[in-house]
Design a protein around this motif. Structure first.
Motif, PDB file in Angstrom:
ATOM      1  N   ASN A   1     -20.567 -26.351  50.439  1.00 39.34           N
ATOM      2  CA  ASN A   1     -20.086 -25.895  49.137  1.00 39.34           C
ATOM      3  C   ASN A   1     -20.904 -26.511  48.001  1.00 39.34           C
ATOM      4  OD1 ASN A   1     -19.112 -28.517  48.748  1.00 39.34           O
ATOM      5  ND2 ASN A   1     -17.035 -27.981  49.407  1.00 39.34           N
ATOM      6  N   LYS A   2     -20.521 -26.190  46.748  1.00 33.94           N
ATOM      7  CA  LYS A   2     -21.286 -26.641  45.585  1.00 33.94           C
ATOM      8  C   LYS A   2     -21.251 -28.154  45.408  1.00 33.94           C
ATOM      9  CE  LYS A   2     -17.386 -25.922  42.418  1.00 33.94           C
ATOM     10  NZ  LYS A   2     -16.909 -25.195  41.208  1.00 33.94           N
ATOM     11  N   ASP A   3     -20.255 -28.813  46.058  1.00 32.99           N
ATOM     12  CA  ASP A   3     -20.163 -30.273  45.970  1.00 32.99           C
ATOM     13  C   ASP A   3     -21.006 -30.980  47.024  1.00 32.99           C
ATOM     14  OD1 ASP A   3     -18.319 -30.114  43.828  1.00 32.99           O
ATOM     15  OD2 ASP A   3     -16.689 -29.753  45.246  1.00 32.99           O
ATOM     16  N   GLY A   4     -21.641 -30.190  47.888  1.00 33.99           N
ATOM     17  CA  GLY A   4     -22.476 -30.792  48.926  1.00 33.99           C
ATOM     18  C   GLY A   4     -21.703 -31.261  50.137  1.00 33.99           C
ATOM     19  N   THR A   5     -20.462 -30.791  50.291  1.00 34.24           N
ATOM     20  CA  THR A   5     -19.680 -31.100  51.497  1.00 34.24           C
ATOM     21  C   THR A   5     -19.489 -29.823  52.304  1.00 34.24           C
ATOM     22  OG1 THR A   5     -17.588 -30.762  50.294  1.00 34.24           O
ATOM     23  CG2 THR A   5     -18.475 -33.008  50.365  1.00 34.24           C
ATOM     24  N   VAL A   6     -18.939 -29.983  53.491  1.00 38.10           N
ATOM     25  CA  VAL A   6     -18.856 -28.864  54.430  1.00 38.10           C
ATOM     26  C   VAL A   6     -17.440 -28.314  54.499  1.00 38.10           C
ATOM     27  CG1 VAL A   6     -19.214 -28.129  56.829  1.00 38.10           C
ATOM     28  CG2 VAL A   6     -20.742 -29.827  55.792  1.00 38.10           C
ATOM     29  N   GLU A   7     -17.328 -27.004  54.354  1.00 36.52           N
ATOM     30  CA  GLU A   7     -16.065 -26.308  54.545  1.00 36.52           C
ATOM     31  C   GLU A   7     -16.121 -25.590  55.886  1.00 36.52           C
ATOM     32  OE1 GLU A   7     -15.793 -23.747  51.165  1.00 36.52           O
ATOM     33  OE2 GLU A   7     -15.181 -25.374  49.804  1.00 36.52           O
ATOM     34  N   VAL A   8     -15.162 -25.904  56.756  1.00 42.90           N
ATOM     35  CA  VAL A   8     -15.131 -25.347  58.116  1.00 42.90           C
ATOM     36  C   VAL A   8     -13.978 -24.354  58.219  1.00 42.90           C
ATOM     37  CG1 VAL A   8     -14.851 -25.864  60.573  1.00 42.90           C
ATOM     38  CG2 VAL A   8     -16.137 -27.435  59.094  1.00 42.90           C
ATOM     39  N   THR A   9     -14.262 -23.192  58.769  1.00 47.27           N
ATOM     40  CA  THR A   9     -13.228 -22.193  59.046  1.00 47.27           C
ATOM     41  C   THR A   9     -13.232 -21.905  60.544  1.00 47.27           C
ATOM     42  OG1 THR A   9     -13.530 -21.166  56.873  1.00 47.27           O
ATOM     43  CG2 THR A   9     -12.336 -19.890  58.529  1.00 47.27           C
ATOM     44  N   VAL A  10     -12.059 -22.000  61.155  1.00 50.71           N
ATOM     45  CA  VAL A  10     -11.917 -21.765  62.592  1.00 50.71           C
ATOM     46  C   VAL A  10     -11.179 -20.436  62.787  1.00 50.71           C
ATOM     47  CG1 VAL A  10     -11.038 -22.661  64.779  1.00 50.71           C
ATOM     48  CG2 VAL A  10     -11.800 -24.246  62.986  1.00 50.71           C
ATOM     49  N   HIS A  11     -11.871 -19.459  63.336  1.00 55.86           N
ATOM     50  CA  HIS A  11     -11.288 -18.145  63.598  1.00 55.86           C
ATOM     51  C   HIS A  11     -10.869 -18.071  65.066  1.00 55.86           C
ATOM     52  CE1 HIS A  11     -12.943 -16.639  59.775  1.00 55.86           C
ATOM     53  NE2 HIS A  11     -14.062 -17.278  60.101  1.00 55.86           N
TER      54      HIS A  11
END
Length: 199
Positions: A99-109
């Protein structure tokens, strides 16, 4: 058993090293996707209403990472493989994005399997009857637990079988609890077990 951790992750899972996971979103899907014309039919819609979609905490407890961890593509790939081995999940896919903050957003489908089974059998011969009726469910209330209840009457000899299994008993990872009960005329049996596979 899960595939080795060394198996290469999908290119889409590979991100720059050293980034922290800031959010995890569980996106659970029912058995049939009724937004697709081929599956938007009365039978499939009725099946979805009967089926309990796997609850988010059940998927979350299978993850090999959590918020605050350093993102690891190999662990994400292994988590995908582990989820696919669950009897109530037919498909699993993880998405990871910076993301724009430089951290990771994880989505589990995850996409559920059909887990309800109707047990039935009937025979009649020589004036006597043999029958069996019951239900088996591999994802009770979407909690990842399985159980069955079956009544049998074999030529006048009645019996009942009950089974139950929780693959993560009291939310302990890989601590499996199982129970089986059997009752018939002049015979009763109850067994319980706690197991932890070594993997």
């Amino acid at each position: 058993n899960a595939a080795p951790l060394e198996a290469a992750p999908r290119p889409a899972l590979i991100l720059p090293a050293g980034l922290m996971i800031s959010s995890i979103t569980i996106d659970s899907h029912n058995v049939f996707d009724t937004e697709l014309p081929a599956e938007n039919k009365l039978l499939y819609r009725a099946a979805n209403r009967v089926h309990f979609t796997t609850r988010d905490p059940i998927i979350m407890r299978e993850l090999l990472f959590e918020i605050g961890d350093t993102y690891n593509a190999a662990l994400a790939a292994e988590t995908e493989r582990n989820l696919r081995t669950l009897p109530f999940v037919r498909r699993a896919e993880i998405e990871a994005a910076v993301n724009k903050d430089g951290t990771v957003e994880v989505t589990v489908h995850t996409y559920d399997s059909w887990t309800l089974e109707i047990v039935g059998n009937y025979k009649r011969a020589g004036g006597a009857t043999s029958m069996k009726a019951g239900l088996a469910e591999g994802n009770i209330l979407g909690l990842g637990q399985s159980g069955s209840a079956v009544y049998s009457n074999d030529w006048g000899k009645a019996s009942a079988d009950l089974t139950y299994k929780d693959r993560q008993f009291l939310s302990f990872k890989r601590m499996q609890y199982s129970m089986a009960a059997y009752a018939a005329s002049g015979s009763k049996n109850l067994s319980m077990a706690l197991d932890r596979p070594f993997y």
